[in-house]
Write an enzyme that holds these catalytic residues in place. Structure first.
Site, PDB file in Angstrom:
ATOM      1  N   CYS A 104     -84.519  22.972   7.939  1.00 16.06           N
ATOM      2  CA  CYS A 104     -85.000  23.358   9.269  1.00 16.06           C
ATOM      3  C   CYS A 104     -84.025  22.884  10.353  1.00 16.06           C
ATOM      4  O   CYS A 104     -83.646  21.718  10.382  1.00 16.06           O
ATOM      5  CB  CYS A 104     -86.392  22.776   9.527  1.00 16.06           C
ATOM      6  SG  CYS A 104     -87.012  23.247  11.154  1.00 16.06           S
ATOM      7  N   ASP A 133     -80.646  36.959   5.400  1.00 14.48           N
ATOM      8  CA  ASP A 133     -80.179  38.313   5.703  1.00 14.48           C
ATOM      9  C   ASP A 133     -80.489  39.360   4.645  1.00 14.48           C
ATOM     10  O   ASP A 133     -79.722  40.313   4.470  1.00 14.48           O
ATOM     11  CB  ASP A 133     -78.667  38.317   5.979  1.00 14.48           C
ATOM     12  CG  ASP A 133     -78.363  37.661   7.317  1.00 14.48           C
ATOM     13  OD1 ASP A 133     -79.304  37.455   8.108  1.00 14.48           O
ATOM     14  OD2 ASP A 133     -77.181  37.361   7.567  1.00 14.48           O
ATOM     15  N   ASN A 153     -81.027  33.054  -0.160  1.00  8.48           N
ATOM     16  CA  ASN A 153     -81.818  33.383   1.028  1.00  8.48           C
ATOM     17  C   ASN A 153     -80.900  33.585   2.234  1.00  8.48           C
ATOM     18  O   ASN A 153     -79.913  32.892   2.399  1.00  8.48           O
ATOM     19  CB  ASN A 153     -82.817  32.234   1.284  1.00  8.48           C
ATOM     20  CG  ASN A 153     -83.525  32.343   2.621  1.00  8.48           C
ATOM     21  OD1 ASN A 153     -83.447  31.433   3.446  1.00  8.48           O
ATOM     22  ND2 ASN A 153     -84.202  33.445   2.864  1.00  8.48           N
TER      23      ASN A 153
HETATM   24  C1  LIG Z   1     -90.002  31.768  12.629  1.00  2.00           C
HETATM   25  C2  LIG Z   1     -89.375  31.081  11.451  1.00  2.00           C
HETATM   26  C3  LIG Z   1     -89.976  29.967  10.914  1.00  2.00           C
HETATM   27  C4  LIG Z   1     -89.381  29.306   9.824  1.00  2.00           C
HETATM   28  N1  LIG Z   1     -90.018  28.233   9.275  1.00  2.00           N
HETATM   29  C5  LIG Z   1     -89.505  27.627   8.165  1.00  2.00           C
HETATM   30  C6  LIG Z   1     -90.201  26.579   7.496  1.00  2.00           C
HETATM   31  O1  LIG Z   1     -91.311  26.174   7.875  1.00  2.00           O
HETATM   32  N2  LIG Z   1     -89.604  26.028   6.404  1.00  2.00           N
HETATM   33  C7  LIG Z   1     -88.380  26.448   5.942  1.00  2.00           C
HETATM   34  O2  LIG Z   1     -87.884  25.923   4.954  1.00  2.00           O
HETATM   35  N3  LIG Z   1     -87.713  27.454   6.546  1.00  2.00           N
HETATM   36  C8  LIG Z   1     -88.258  28.059   7.624  1.00  2.00           C
HETATM   37  N4  LIG Z   1     -87.606  29.122   8.195  1.00  2.00           N
HETATM   38  C9  LIG Z   1     -86.369  29.636   7.580  1.00  2.00           C
HETATM   39  C10 LIG Z   1     -86.669  30.765   6.582  1.00  2.00           C
HETATM   40  O3  LIG Z   1     -87.388  30.271   5.471  1.00  2.00           O
HETATM   41  C11 LIG Z   1     -85.361  31.405   6.071  1.00  2.00           C
HETATM   42  O4  LIG Z   1     -84.597  30.405   5.452  1.00  2.00           O
HETATM   43  C12 LIG Z   1     -84.527  32.036   7.177  1.00  2.00           C
HETATM   44  O5  LIG Z   1     -85.325  32.787   8.053  1.00  2.00           O
HETATM   45  C13 LIG Z   1     -83.418  32.917   6.597  1.00  2.00           C
HETATM   46  O6  LIG Z   1     -83.952  33.967   5.821  1.00  2.00           O
HETATM   47  P1  LIG Z   1     -84.067  35.476   6.421  1.00  2.00           P
HETATM   48  O7  LIG Z   1     -82.706  35.883   6.886  1.00  2.00           O
HETATM   49  O8  LIG Z   1     -84.598  36.283   5.276  1.00  2.00           O
HETATM   50  O9  LIG Z   1     -85.017  35.397   7.578  1.00  2.00           O
HETATM   51  C14 LIG Z   1     -88.169  29.774   9.283  1.00  2.00           C
HETATM   52  C15 LIG Z   1     -87.570  30.917   9.838  1.00  2.00           C
HETATM   53  C16 LIG Z   1     -88.164  31.577  10.901  1.00  2.00           C
HETATM   54  C17 LIG Z   1     -87.490  32.807  11.457  1.00  2.00           C
END
Ligand SMILES: Cc1cc2nc3c(=O)[nH]c(=O)nc-3n(C[C@H](O)[C@H](O)[C@H](O)COP(=O)(O)O)c2cc1C
Length: 317
Positions: free
Chosen positions: A95, A197, A195
């Site tokens: 995070c 994009d 993970n």
């Molecule tokens: C609004 C939001 C909240 C997120 N909350 C968490 C979380 O609680 N724990 C975590 O490990 N990653 C969190 N992430 C990261 C996502 O799990 C992920 O790693 C990130 O969005 C990249 O993947 P994507 O490109 O498919 O969105 C969050 C991302 C977003 C956009």
């Protein structure tokens, strides 16, 4: 190919997760839970009741904790693993939010490999469940240490990793570095989930090709589009996929709303639904002003009328 829903605070609650499971998601993770907050909260504190709620219809669910104090983390892992609700305890080491890294938690742990490893070791010892780690590729461009970090936390006992291919500094900008995820996959013997994009079938296929991972996690791509799991599954199976029609999207959005309200009550449920409704209508014609109206809606009846107008006229009122 295993498809996971990436944890998203404020989003991946039991209602959204159930929809994703219905559409082919294989594994989900709760929103992140503060280890210290959980341990010190009164048992009936609503926030934790909601964060840890799990529907019986859901598939395998990991619970995610964050923190930097090994004792808090160990105790939270032990207690959460005893609830009988989850399949794994996942540790948030990715995070980027200031309030999380300010406490040396989340992605700040990537700057302190010995502490990260100590946390994993203690959680593994205390938990009845497997312990997994969600990480990034490093703190910033100059300190990419995903391979060393992954080796350290898996040596400490983590049984799987999910790697978001960005640095903390990038937050969510730029492009996810899938090549670095490939290096992590080659460096460790535990399963690695790629993970970052994955927005559609094409990006999922490309991510799997570059990383060599047999497990992918999608986050933002599933917002307003839980069908993404079905789309990606179809692509890996070489089957055709048809995008949902607007009536189908509308029906799912309303069902999402009804379930949210049944769970949290009309006021909180409608507040929670605002963001989801905005995502469900993304890409439809004539939604600019509709979004504002959806944001002001106080009941699902109102939402239904607004969506019906869009459905029947193809534009805003
Ligand atoms: C609004 C939001 C909240 C997120 N909350 C968490 C979380 O609680 N724990 C975590 O490990 N990653 C969190 N992430 C990261 C996502 O799990 C992920 O790693 C990130 O969005 C990249 O993947 P994507 O490109 O498919 O969105 C969050 C991302 C977003 C956009």
């Amino acid at each position: 190919m295993q498809l996971a829903l990436a944890p998203m605070a404020g989003i991946t609650d039991q209602v959204f997760r159930s929809l994703c499971f219905e559409m082919g998601c294989d594994l989900a993770t709760t929103e992140m839970v503060s280890a210290q907050g959980y341990l010190t909260a009164p048992a009936d504190r609503n926030a934790y009741r909601f964060l840890l709620a799990r529907k019986e219809t859901e598939g395998p669910l990991a619970v995610q904790i964050f923190g930097s104090d090994p004792v808090h983390m160990e105790n939270a892992a032990a207690r959460l693993s005893e609830l009988g609700l989850f399949c794994a305890v996942d540790i948030n080491m990715g995070c980027p939010a200031q309030k999380v890294v300010g406490g040396q938690s989340g992605s700040a742990l990537m700057k302190d490999i010995p502490l990260a490893a100590e946390i994993v070791r203690r959680c593994v010892k205390a938990s009845l469940l497997p312990v997994t780690v969600k990480m990034r590729i490093g703190w910033d461009e100059e300190s990419i240490n995903a391979v060393d970090f992954a080796r350290a936390v898996t040596d400490a006992g983590a049984t799987a990793l999910c790697v978001h291919g960005r640095t903390r500094k990038q937050q969510y900008s730029g492009k996810a570095n899938w090549e670095e995820i490939a290096r992590v996959r080659q460096a460790v013997s535990v399963p690695v989930t790629a993970n970052g994009d994955i927005w559609d079938a094409a990006s999922a296929l490309e991510c799997a090709r570059i990383t060599g991972c047999h497990s992918l996690a999608v986050g933002r791509g599933a917002l307003g589009n839980p069908w993404l799991f079905r789309e990606i599954k179809a692509a890996f199976e070489g089957k055709p996929y048809e995008k949902p029609s607007f009536p189908e999207i509308m029906e799912t959005a309303l069902r999402h709303g009804r379930e949210m309200i049944a769970w949290k009550g009309e006021k909180s449920g409608m507040l929670e639904m605002r963001k989801h409704l905005g995502w469900y209508v993304t890409g439809q014609r004539g939604v600019a002003r509709l979004r504002t109206k959806l944001n002001l809606a106080t009941s699902l009846d109102e939402v239904e009328k607004l969506l019906s107008t869009l459905l029947h006229t193809g534009a805003e009122e």
